[in-house]
Motif scaffolding. Structure first.
Motif: not given
Ligand code: SF4
Length: 371
Positions: A314-329
């Motif tokens: 979550v932290m890396n995904g939101l800091r970047t334009n990679l985002g958080v994969p839906t599998s984490c939702f």
């Protein structure tokens, strides 16, 4: 096939800057040759236990410290040692951190010849007054000279590091610095807010009132206006502090944010084998002592819990334009997502923070953390 990186921490600096809290030590005649021998031993010992044959190393990052203070022939020996012991991709990104005023044109040509294809240059500021506050030993002309020499030596991929939030700095002065940097046409720019880290002389100066940081509103303006300016200049903001021309995102940084494996060498270096994080002793003496007994200088290791892994994603995904994969939702609290809905967007199945809200990344991440 897993793509992976290698980080090498070379801790020597010509002079220790007042604000620096990295593990560094002043360069002294005599301590570098022994360090290089120990580093080569660390590489050999690690290679002896290496069983990740599905990895392809596609980035090497020579950081520090000021790694370009090593003799070019020593850097070449280190790179060749790595090439001889680990599986590399065909065209790895090889980055060298370098400071203005410390290397000749001949050095730059040798760096290029040994395969270094990316420089990360620490300008920090183009204003002599602020360089002085930062106790940097270079001047703006050294920045320009290094940049031009690097281009002439054939280095095609250049990143420039800049600092804002320097005592006495105005938003206009900061934006003027950025404008000059953009006009030089680097491939990548990293902009960081100057912070007073405990234990540094700069922190003491702030505590004593000898220096004071700009107030939070000015710092916020510097970040927002600086980021917007770089985006307007067609740099992609692919992380909170990192901006790249198309295709020039730093592959090595992306490894960190994607949680790819990363081997680490040198005192205080942090690595990740895909499952376990580990870090080396932050002492040049201990590093040498342990390696001279043919042991690895690892201070500690950590295996993250499932919950911590999600939080890192979550932290890396939101800091970047990679985002958080839906599998984490499933693991993220829906109410928190609703609270920040207007700052977030969904693209290709990933939850992304809109670039204009990157300055809120820490706050939003804290809300979406599990546990
Ligand atoms: S040159 Fe960089 S690594 Fe060395 S002391 Fe200054 S800030 Fe730290």
């Amino acid at each position: 096939m897993n793509s992976a990186g290698i980080y090498i921490h070379i801790p020597f600096c010509q002079y220790i800057c007042n604000y620096c809290d990295y593990f560094t030590t002043e360069k002294k005649a005599g301590n570098i040759p022994h360090f290089v021998i120990m580093l080569l031993r660390e590489i050999e010992l690690t290679a002896g236990n290496f069983d990740h044959h599905d990895w392809r190393i596609d980035s090497i990052y020579l950081g520090g410290g000021s790694p370009a203070l090593l003799l070019p022939k020593d850097l070449e020996i280190i790179l060749n040692k790595l090439r001889g012991h680990f599986p590399f991709s065909q065209f790895p990104e090889i980055t060298l951190e370098i400071n203005p005023g410390e290397n000749s044109f001949a050095d730059l040509k040798l760096f290029k010849e040994m395969g270094i294809n990316r420089l990360s240059i620490g300008f920090q500021s183009l204003n002599p007054k602020f360089l002085n506050i930062l106790t940097r030993t270079h001047n703006p002309d050294d920045c320009i000279a290094l940049y031009e020499n690097a281009r002439e030596a054939g280095i095609e991929n250049i990143s420039i590091d800049m600092l804002y939030n320097i005592p006495g700095q105005s938003v206009t002065q900061w934006l003027n610095d950025l404008k000059t940097v953009v006009e030089m046409q680097p491939d990548h720019i990293a902009m960081y807010s100057l912070t007073a880290e405990k234990g540094t002389p700069f922190y003491t100066d702030i505590q004593n009132g000898d220096l004071s940081l700009p107030d939070a509103a000015i710092e916020g303006k510097m970040y927002k206006q600086g980021s917007q300016y770089l985006r307007d200049c067609r740099f992609t903001q692919y992380e909170v502090s990192h901006f790249a021309k198309p295709g020039k995102e730093c592959r090595h940084n992306l490894h960190y944010w994607k949680r790819d494996p990363n081997l680490a060498f040198g005192p205080s270096a942090h690595g990740f084998d895909g499952e376990k994080r580990y870090w080396n002793v932050a002492s040049l003496e201990k590093y040498g002592e342990i390696l001279s007994q043919n042991n690895l200088p690892i201070q500690n290791t950590e295996i993250l819990s499932a919950e911590n892994i999600v939080n890192e994603i979550v932290m890396n995904g939101l800091r970047t334009n990679l985002g958080v994969p839906t599998s984490c939702f499933d693991n993220i609290d829906d109410i928190s997502i609703q609270k920040w809905e207007s700052y977030l967007e969904i693209e290709n199945g990933s939850l992304l923070l809109k670039p204009e809200y990157f300055h809120l990344a820490d706050e939003i991440t804290a809300d979406l953390m599990v546990g």
